[in-house]
Design a protein around this motif. Structure first.
Motif, PDB file in Angstrom:
ATOM      1  N   ALA A  55       0.835  -1.208   0.000  1.00 23.50           N
ATOM      2  CA  ALA A  55       0.000   0.000   0.000  1.00 23.50           C
ATOM      3  C   ALA A  55       0.866   1.253   0.000  1.00 23.50           C
ATOM      4  CB  ALA A  55      -0.924  -0.013   1.212  1.00 23.50           C
ATOM      5  N   HIS A  56       1.987   1.207   0.708  1.00 25.34           N
ATOM      6  CA  HIS A  56       2.915   2.341   0.725  1.00 25.34           C
ATOM      7  C   HIS A  56       3.470   2.603  -0.675  1.00 25.34           C
ATOM      8  CE1 HIS A  56       6.441   4.792   1.631  1.00 25.34           C
ATOM      9  NE2 HIS A  56       7.172   3.880   1.013  1.00 25.34           N
ATOM     10  N   HIS A 116      -1.413  -6.973  -5.722  1.00 25.53           N
ATOM     11  CA  HIS A 116      -1.822  -6.463  -4.415  1.00 25.53           C
ATOM     12  C   HIS A 116      -3.294  -6.779  -4.179  1.00 25.53           C
ATOM     13  CE1 HIS A 116      -1.629  -3.649  -0.993  1.00 25.53           C
ATOM     14  NE2 HIS A 116      -2.751  -3.100  -1.419  1.00 25.53           N
ATOM     15  N   GLY A 117      -3.614  -7.238  -2.982  1.00 27.68           N
ATOM     16  CA  GLY A 117      -5.001  -7.518  -2.646  1.00 27.68           C
ATOM     17  C   GLY A 117      -5.117  -8.718  -1.730  1.00 27.68           C
ATOM     18  N   ALA A 118      -6.305  -9.292  -1.678  1.00 32.66           N
ATOM     19  CA  ALA A 118      -6.581 -10.403  -0.770  1.00 32.66           C
ATOM     20  C   ALA A 118      -5.974 -11.707  -1.291  1.00 32.66           C
ATOM     21  CB  ALA A 118      -8.093 -10.568  -0.614  1.00 32.66           C
ATOM     22  N   LEU A 225      10.836  -4.792   4.745  1.00 40.07           N
ATOM     23  CA  LEU A 225      10.494  -5.491   3.507  1.00 40.07           C
ATOM     24  C   LEU A 225      10.830  -4.646   2.284  1.00 40.07           C
ATOM     25  CD1 LEU A 225       7.063  -7.128   4.448  1.00 40.07           C
ATOM     26  CD2 LEU A 225       9.263  -8.283   4.150  1.00 40.07           C
ATOM     27  N   VAL A 226      10.496  -3.361   2.325  1.00 44.44           N
ATOM     28  CA  VAL A 226      10.801  -2.488   1.186  1.00 44.44           C
ATOM     29  C   VAL A 226      12.313  -2.367   0.998  1.00 44.44           C
ATOM     30  CG1 VAL A 226      10.618  -0.138   0.293  1.00 44.44           C
ATOM     31  CG2 VAL A 226       8.628  -1.223   1.362  1.00 44.44           C
ATOM     32  N   ARG A 236      14.555   1.337  -7.070  1.00 44.28           N
ATOM     33  CA  ARG A 236      14.730   2.484  -6.177  1.00 44.28           C
ATOM     34  C   ARG A 236      13.368   2.868  -5.619  1.00 44.28           C
ATOM     35  NH1 ARG A 236      18.280   7.113  -8.830  1.00 44.28           N
ATOM     36  NH2 ARG A 236      17.858   7.946  -6.745  1.00 44.28           N
ATOM     37  N   LEU A 237      13.207   2.655  -4.328  1.00 49.87           N
ATOM     38  CA  LEU A 237      11.888   2.771  -3.716  1.00 49.87           C
ATOM     39  C   LEU A 237      11.897   3.766  -2.573  1.00 49.87           C
ATOM     40  CD1 LEU A 237      11.189  -1.074  -3.612  1.00 49.87           C
ATOM     41  CD2 LEU A 237      10.402   0.555  -5.341  1.00 49.87           C
ATOM     42  N   PRO A 238      10.828   4.528  -2.402  1.00 47.97           N
ATOM     43  CA  PRO A 238      10.756   5.515  -1.304  1.00 47.97           C
ATOM     44  C   PRO A 238      10.530   4.812   0.038  1.00 47.97           C
ATOM     45  CG  PRO A 238       8.677   5.442  -2.483  1.00 47.97           C
ATOM     46  CD  PRO A 238       9.622   4.540  -3.244  1.00 47.97           C
ATOM     47  N   THR A 239      11.161   5.336   1.075  1.00 46.18           N
ATOM     48  CA  THR A 239      11.010   4.733   2.401  1.00 46.18           C
ATOM     49  C   THR A 239      10.730   5.750   3.498  1.00 46.18           C
ATOM     50  OG1 THR A 239      13.412   4.847   2.749  1.00 46.18           O
ATOM     51  CG2 THR A 239      12.527   2.783   1.846  1.00 46.18           C
ATOM     52  N   GLU A 240      10.794   7.043   3.191  1.00 47.33           N
ATOM     53  CA  GLU A 240      10.739   8.061   4.248  1.00 47.33           C
ATOM     54  C   GLU A 240       9.443   7.995   5.052  1.00 47.33           C
ATOM     55  OE1 GLU A 240      12.039  10.763   6.818  1.00 47.33           O
ATOM     56  OE2 GLU A 240      13.207   9.779   5.230  1.00 47.33           O
TER      57      GLU A 240
END
Length: 317
Positions: A55-56, A116-118, A225-226, A236-240
């Protein structure tokens, strides 16, 4: 009538660029390395860590839906009842479960896919086959799972992980802790198994969530995990935002733990065995009782306790 795998999923117009790019390739070896990440929300998602991580990514990165699965055929509504809005004297809305495949653009402009989902309750093999068909059609070369499991670890130490893969070379930097064990299955695990059988690289990381926080939200595990997803894929993923949420959550947990002498003692004992283990193994990142790695039987029992607790919390007719 049982559905064929392809009938469980609908490709949307946003998938066309990916399909066209794949169609232009004369040789599968020319594929550029499209990554498919999955974080299906189910019982192997302690503290909803994988779900929160996915979700992030959707909240912070550009994305569009390229495929939707038939959740009405895959999800047991009575086991996980969807939310409805009732206002005064009438029902106003129904929030149906979703299972969607998103094309996401990372901070460097690289495209990856996020399922992403159930977690499906039904038709696991057909669902996995449908994902496998998408993997082939869209040119996916690696599949990565994000999960979380309850473990006897303290929240006051770095979040540790268990890594797994269809080939050891994919996770060479991660130690092997476990021998053979029999644990309850999941769609994510079956997907990894079937991808390996089909010759597709599949791997994953499971964050270790303190067992006393397994039923809450724990952003520190999602952040971990990220970070490991970045390490394993080069994305390259945001983590802030996750980092800030983890810091705020840590403060709340500390305050709650401090209200009970018994809880303080439990955490102190976990800290002692964590530190003892990491010192003995020169920081290799897992703990067990008396500084030893938990046995397969102990880990299996922890899974069973967690899943039994999950089952007890589900609404009954």
């Amino acid at each position: 009538m049982p559905q064929r795998p392809e009938e469980l999923v609908e490709l949307l117009p946003a998938a066309e660029p990916l399909l066209a790019r794949e169609a232009e390739l004369g040789d599968p070896a020319e594929r550029r390395g499209l990554v498919l990440v999955h974080d299906l929300a189910g019982d192997f998602d302690a503290a909803s860590a994988g779900t929160l991580a996915g979700a992030h990514l959707l909240a912070t990165l550009p994305h569009e839906v390229v495929a939707r699965f038939d959740a009405d055929s895959l999800v047991d509504y009575r086991a996980r009842r969807p939310r409805m809005t009732f206002n005064g004297d009438r029902y106003e809305s129904f929030t149906a479960p979703e299972i969607a495949l998103h094309a996401v653009e990372d901070d460097a402009g690289e495209t990856f896919l996020l399922l992403h989902g159930a977690e499906p309750d039904y038709a696991w093999e057909r669902f996995v086959a449908a994902v496998g068909q998408l993997v082939e059609r869209l040119g996916v070369t690696s599949v990565v799972a994000l999960q979380a499991i309850p473990m006897p670890v303290p929240h006051t130490r770095p979040v540790t992980v268990t890594a797994h893969a269809t080939r050891r070379q994919l996770i060479e930097q991660y130690p092997v802790y476990w021998g053979e064990m029999r644990i309850p299955g999941s769609v994510s695990a079956l997907l990894e198994l079937r991808m390996g059988e089909a010759g597709v690289d599949a791997l994953g990381v499971a964050a270790h969530v303190p067992h006393y926080l397994a039923q809450t939200t724990y952003p520190a595990a999602s952040l971990t995990l990220v970070e490991h997803l970045e390490r394993l894929t080069g994305l390259r993923l945001p983590t802030e935002a996750l980092r800030e949420a983890a810091e705020a959550n840590r403060t709340e947990i500390d305050e709650q733990i401090a209200r009970s002498a018994d809880n303080v003692a439990v955490v102190a004992a976990l800290e002692e065995q964590y530190d003892s283990f990491t010192a003995a193994r020169e920081g290799s990142d897992l703990l067990g009782s008396a500084g030893e790695v938990p046995s397969a039987e102990e880990i299996g029992a922890e899974f069973e306790r967690f899943l039994a607790d999950q089952d007890r919390r589900r609404p009954r007719d």
